[in-house]
Design an enzyme around this catalytic site. Sequence first.
Site, PDB file in Angstrom:
ATOM      1  N   LYS A   1       0.800  -1.233   0.000  1.00  0.00           N
ATOM      2  CA  LYS A   1       0.000   0.000   0.000  1.00  0.00           C
ATOM      3  C   LYS A   1       0.827   1.275   0.000  1.00  0.00           C
ATOM      4  CE  LYS A   1      -4.093  -2.080   1.971  1.00  0.00           C
ATOM      5  NZ  LYS A   1      -5.081  -2.147   3.045  1.00  0.00           N
TER       6      LYS A   1
ATOM      7  N   ASP B   1      -9.970   2.350   2.832  1.00  0.00           N
ATOM      8  CA  ASP B   1      -9.967   1.573   4.081  1.00  0.00           C
ATOM      9  C   ASP B   1     -10.617   2.346   5.226  1.00  0.00           C
ATOM     10  OD1 ASP B   1      -8.772  -0.755   3.153  1.00  0.00           O
ATOM     11  OD2 ASP B   1      -6.739  -0.112   3.670  1.00  0.00           O
TER      12      ASP B   1
HETATM   13  P1  NAP Z   1       1.498  -3.996   6.685  1.00  0.00           P
HETATM   14  O1  NAP Z   1       1.533  -2.708   5.945  1.00  0.00           O
HETATM   15  O2  NAP Z   1       2.419  -5.097   6.280  1.00  0.00           O
HETATM   16  O3  NAP Z   1       1.731  -3.631   8.236  1.00  0.00           O
HETATM   17  C1  NAP Z   1       1.799  -4.676   9.179  1.00  0.00           C
HETATM   18  C2  NAP Z   1       1.731  -4.090  10.593  1.00  0.00           C
HETATM   19  O4  NAP Z   1       1.756  -5.189  11.529  1.00  0.00           O
HETATM   20  C3  NAP Z   1       2.907  -3.191  10.947  1.00  0.00           C
HETATM   21  O5  NAP Z   1       2.487  -2.214  11.857  1.00  0.00           O
HETATM   22  C4  NAP Z   1       3.874  -4.192  11.601  1.00  0.00           C
HETATM   23  O6  NAP Z   1       4.803  -3.597  12.469  1.00  0.00           O
HETATM   24  C5  NAP Z   1       2.890  -5.024  12.394  1.00  0.00           C
HETATM   25  N1  NAP Z   1       3.426  -6.344  12.737  1.00  0.00           N
HETATM   26  C6  NAP Z   1       3.688  -7.359  11.890  1.00  0.00           C
HETATM   27  N2  NAP Z   1       4.136  -8.422  12.573  1.00  0.00           N
HETATM   28  C7  NAP Z   1       4.185  -8.060  13.883  1.00  0.00           C
HETATM   29  C8  NAP Z   1       4.557  -8.717  15.075  1.00  0.00           C
HETATM   30  N3  NAP Z   1       5.007  -9.975  15.063  1.00  0.00           N
HETATM   31  N4  NAP Z   1       4.451  -8.048  16.250  1.00  0.00           N
HETATM   32  C9  NAP Z   1       4.004  -6.768  16.272  1.00  0.00           C
HETATM   33  N5  NAP Z   1       3.619  -6.082  15.161  1.00  0.00           N
HETATM   34  C10 NAP Z   1       3.719  -6.729  13.984  1.00  0.00           C
HETATM   35  O7  NAP Z   1       0.043  -4.640   6.643  1.00  0.00           O
HETATM   36  P2  NAP Z   1      -1.357  -3.863   6.562  1.00  0.00           P
HETATM   37  O8  NAP Z   1      -1.737  -3.667   5.136  1.00  0.00           O
HETATM   38  O9  NAP Z   1      -1.262  -2.683   7.443  1.00  0.00           O
HETATM   39  O10 NAP Z   1      -2.375  -4.949   7.154  1.00  0.00           O
HETATM   40  C11 NAP Z   1      -2.464  -5.190   8.565  1.00  0.00           C
HETATM   41  C12 NAP Z   1      -3.650  -6.134   8.839  1.00  0.00           C
HETATM   42  O11 NAP Z   1      -4.880  -5.471   8.526  1.00  0.00           O
HETATM   43  C13 NAP Z   1      -3.625  -7.412   7.996  1.00  0.00           C
HETATM   44  O12 NAP Z   1      -3.980  -8.516   8.803  1.00  0.00           O
HETATM   45  C14 NAP Z   1      -4.681  -7.167   6.935  1.00  0.00           C
HETATM   46  O13 NAP Z   1      -5.293  -8.362   6.475  1.00  0.00           O
HETATM   47  C15 NAP Z   1      -5.680  -6.306   7.689  1.00  0.00           C
HETATM   48  N6  NAP Z   1      -6.469  -5.439   6.786  1.00  0.00           N
HETATM   49  C16 NAP Z   1      -7.815  -5.620   6.706  1.00  0.00           C
HETATM   50  C17 NAP Z   1      -8.572  -4.810   5.876  1.00  0.00           C
HETATM   51  C18 NAP Z   1     -10.048  -4.981   5.795  1.00  0.00           C
HETATM   52  O14 NAP Z   1     -10.676  -4.452   4.879  1.00  0.00           O
HETATM   53  N7  NAP Z   1     -10.652  -5.677   6.745  1.00  0.00           N
HETATM   54  C19 NAP Z   1      -7.962  -3.804   5.105  1.00  0.00           C
HETATM   55  C20 NAP Z   1      -6.594  -3.642   5.218  1.00  0.00           C
HETATM   56  C21 NAP Z   1      -5.848  -4.475   6.060  1.00  0.00           C
HETATM   57  P3  NAP Z   1       6.236  -3.093  11.893  1.00  0.00           P
HETATM   58  O15 NAP Z   1       5.993  -1.711  11.361  1.00  0.00           O
HETATM   59  O16 NAP Z   1       7.117  -3.137  13.088  1.00  0.00           O
HETATM   60  O17 NAP Z   1       6.670  -4.074  10.831  1.00  0.00           O
END
Ligand code: NAP
Length: 291
Positions: free
Chosen positions: A77, A113
């Site tokens: 994103k 979102d």
């Molecule tokens: P992303 O850009 O890859 O960001 C991942 C986030 O999770 C970052 O803040 C990361 O921290 C953190 N993280 C990952 N592993 C971790 C761990 N072991 N311990 C602590 N923090 C951790 O992903 P995203 O696009 O933001 O998506 C995040 C979640 O939201 C996903 O599960 C996705 O499926 C969900 N989502 C849902 C919708 C919906 O429409 N329902 C829409 C968008 C996203 P760091 O910065 O330290 O790496």
Amino acid sequence: MSNFAAVANPAVVKRFAVIGHPVAHSLSPGIHAAFGKQTGIALSYTAIDAAPEHFDALLAEFAAEGGLGANITLPHKTRAATICTTLSERARRAGAVNTLIRTPTGWEGDNTDGVGLVRDLTERHGLDLRQRRTLLIGAGGAARGVAPALLDAGIGDLFIVNRTPERADALADALAQPGRVHPRYLRDIGSLGTFDLIVNATSAARADGLPALPMALANPRTAAVDLSYGEVAIPFLAWARAAGAHDRIDGLGMLVEQAAESFQRWHHVRPETDAVFEELREHRAELVTAD
Ligand code: NAP
């Protein structure tokens, strides 16, 4: 820019896709197919798996093949925001793009979102978000998308914690409301008090597991929201139940609402979401998380 010549024959089925990594279990193709059927719009919507090093090339290929729009999901994103020729106001504020719209000169980037989450919480679940002291866990693409919309919906102070503290700081800086938005260290989470709204925007449960969350974060009024759904949302929602949160909500409704907003951007028609949401909810046991 030759990828962005006008599409020769708009009478053929319009092409859309979700691009992510992983993306095989995405529910978006089914949601957009249902919206297309409901509105009588012939469309094709596929899932394209793109590892980070292949994202730009696969997106260019999709454009060259006549792709008219795409949803962008984890982990692309923020990268997507950098390749757009124009950004909507909400995508610019988020610094993250989940919706690409083809224009004659390149991609316009939007972010649906935030509006998707707020619509799900306020309209489907009937929550009043105003003045809620809010904790946002995570500072990735999803957190960037939802934070401005939560502020606009009238929440109170917003505390942001993230595994990588610099990303929480960067998000807080981008939100530009220093009196209201407070980045904090994840390790200090136990000293932050209690929250009326807690949003888990991490993908932690997909891999190493959720960070340890003190029970004292929640109170009997708290709404606990995981942006994930299906089995990935279970650890956070189980914590929220044990902590006594009043509302425990997963990201399925947000998924459907952000899809409807993207659909409207592409087709200029707003689909009805309740039937699609209910059908997905009925099959919840079979769901595998991916947006
Ligand atoms: P992303 O850009 O890859 O960001 C991942 C986030 O999770 C970052 O803040 C990361 O921290 C953190 N993280 C990952 N592993 C971790 C761990 N072991 N311990 C602590 N923090 C951790 O992903 P995203 O696009 O933001 O998506 C995040 C979640 O939201 C996903 O599960 C996705 O499926 C969900 N989502 C849902 C919708 C919906 O429409 N329902 C829409 C968008 C996203 P760091 O910065 O330290 O790496």
